[in-house]
Motif scaffolding. Structure first.
Motif, PDB file in Angstrom:
ATOM      1  N   ILE A   1       0.846  -1.198   0.000  1.00  0.00           N
ATOM      2  CA  ILE A   1       0.000   0.000   0.000  1.00  0.00           C
ATOM      3  C   ILE A   1       0.874   1.238   0.000  1.00  0.00           C
ATOM      4  O   ILE A   1       1.844   1.325   0.765  1.00  0.00           O
ATOM      5  CB  ILE A   1      -0.947   0.019   1.219  1.00  0.00           C
ATOM      6  CG1 ILE A   1      -1.817  -1.234   1.258  1.00  0.00           C
ATOM      7  CG2 ILE A   1      -1.815   1.286   1.207  1.00  0.00           C
ATOM      8  CD1 ILE A   1      -2.686  -1.362   2.501  1.00  0.00           C
ATOM      9  N   SER A   2       0.515   2.210  -0.846  1.00  0.00           N
ATOM     10  CA  SER A   2       1.160   3.516  -0.843  1.00  0.00           C
ATOM     11  C   SER A   2       0.107   4.576  -0.568  1.00  0.00           C
ATOM     12  O   SER A   2      -1.100   4.338  -0.779  1.00  0.00           O
ATOM     13  CB  SER A   2       1.863   3.795  -2.182  1.00  0.00           C
ATOM     14  OG  SER A   2       0.910   3.875  -3.222  1.00  0.00           O
ATOM     15  N   VAL A   3       0.531   5.742  -0.077  1.00  0.00           N
ATOM     16  CA  VAL A   3      -0.419   6.818   0.215  1.00  0.00           C
ATOM     17  C   VAL A   3       0.118   8.174  -0.205  1.00  0.00           C
ATOM     18  O   VAL A   3       1.334   8.371  -0.309  1.00  0.00           O
ATOM     19  CB  VAL A   3      -0.810   6.873   1.732  1.00  0.00           C
ATOM     20  CG1 VAL A   3      -1.344   5.546   2.219  1.00  0.00           C
ATOM     21  CG2 VAL A   3       0.333   7.320   2.602  1.00  0.00           C
ATOM     22  N   ILE A   4      -0.801   9.084  -0.410  1.00  0.00           N
ATOM     23  CA  ILE A   4      -0.519  10.511  -0.570  1.00  0.00           C
ATOM     24  C   ILE A   4      -1.314  11.210   0.524  1.00  0.00           C
ATOM     25  O   ILE A   4      -2.511  10.949   0.692  1.00  0.00           O
ATOM     26  CB  ILE A   4      -0.936  11.020  -1.958  1.00  0.00           C
ATOM     27  CG1 ILE A   4      -0.163  10.293  -3.052  1.00  0.00           C
ATOM     28  CG2 ILE A   4      -0.710  12.541  -2.057  1.00  0.00           C
ATOM     29  CD1 ILE A   4      -0.642  10.589  -4.460  1.00  0.00           C
ATOM     30  N   ALA A   5      -0.641  12.069   1.289  1.00  0.00           N
ATOM     31  CA  ALA A   5      -1.287  12.775   2.390  1.00  0.00           C
ATOM     32  C   ALA A   5      -0.993  14.261   2.286  1.00  0.00           C
ATOM     33  O   ALA A   5      -0.103  14.695   1.556  1.00  0.00           O
ATOM     34  CB  ALA A   5      -0.775  12.225   3.733  1.00  0.00           C
TER      35      ALA A   5
END
Length: 126
Positions: free
Chosen positions: A120-124
């Motif tokens: 899983i990757s995220v942008i915050a």
């Protein structure tokens, strides 16, 4: 463009030529995390729920290092080996958010690093 490299011991060290995360302005781009325990560098592959929890813990460690948490996440990308695991992954994933869920895509892939089942990757944003 100004960018700040984010690294923490609360998530696994990169296993290639990349950083755990990059902060640019108010946006944090977090590299895909797998179920590698940062304390002993061992994979946590007991079952798909335990594996997903470790992935989310790793993401949380990086978000925390940047002064953020899951409430700051705008978008996630979930890569899974077997779409039959989706419901269990989704259950664990959803437990880390308080209701204002981020945008997301989930993609079944042919292979993932180190033979894991989920990444899983995220942008915050601050």
């Amino acid at each position: 463009m100004e960018k700040q490299i984010i690294n923490t011991k609360n998530a696994p060290a990169p296993i290639g030529p990349y950083n755990q995360a990059i902060l640019s302005g108010n946006l944090l781009f977090v590299s895909g995390q797998i179920a590698l325990n940062p304390d002993n560098n061992q994979l946590v592959l007991d079952d798909i729920k335990t594996e997903t929890h470790q992935v989310m813990k790793n993401l949380n460690g990086i978000l925390s290092e940047a002064g953020m948490d899951f409430d700051n996440v705008l978008k996630t990308t979930i890569f899974i080996m077997n779409m039959n695991d989706f419901a269990q992954i989704n259950e664990v994933y959803g437990s880390y958010f308080t209701g204002d869920y981020p945008a997301r895509e989930t993609v079944q892939v042919a292979a993932l690093p180190k033979g894991v089942n989920v990444e899983i990757s995220v942008i915050a944003s601050k």
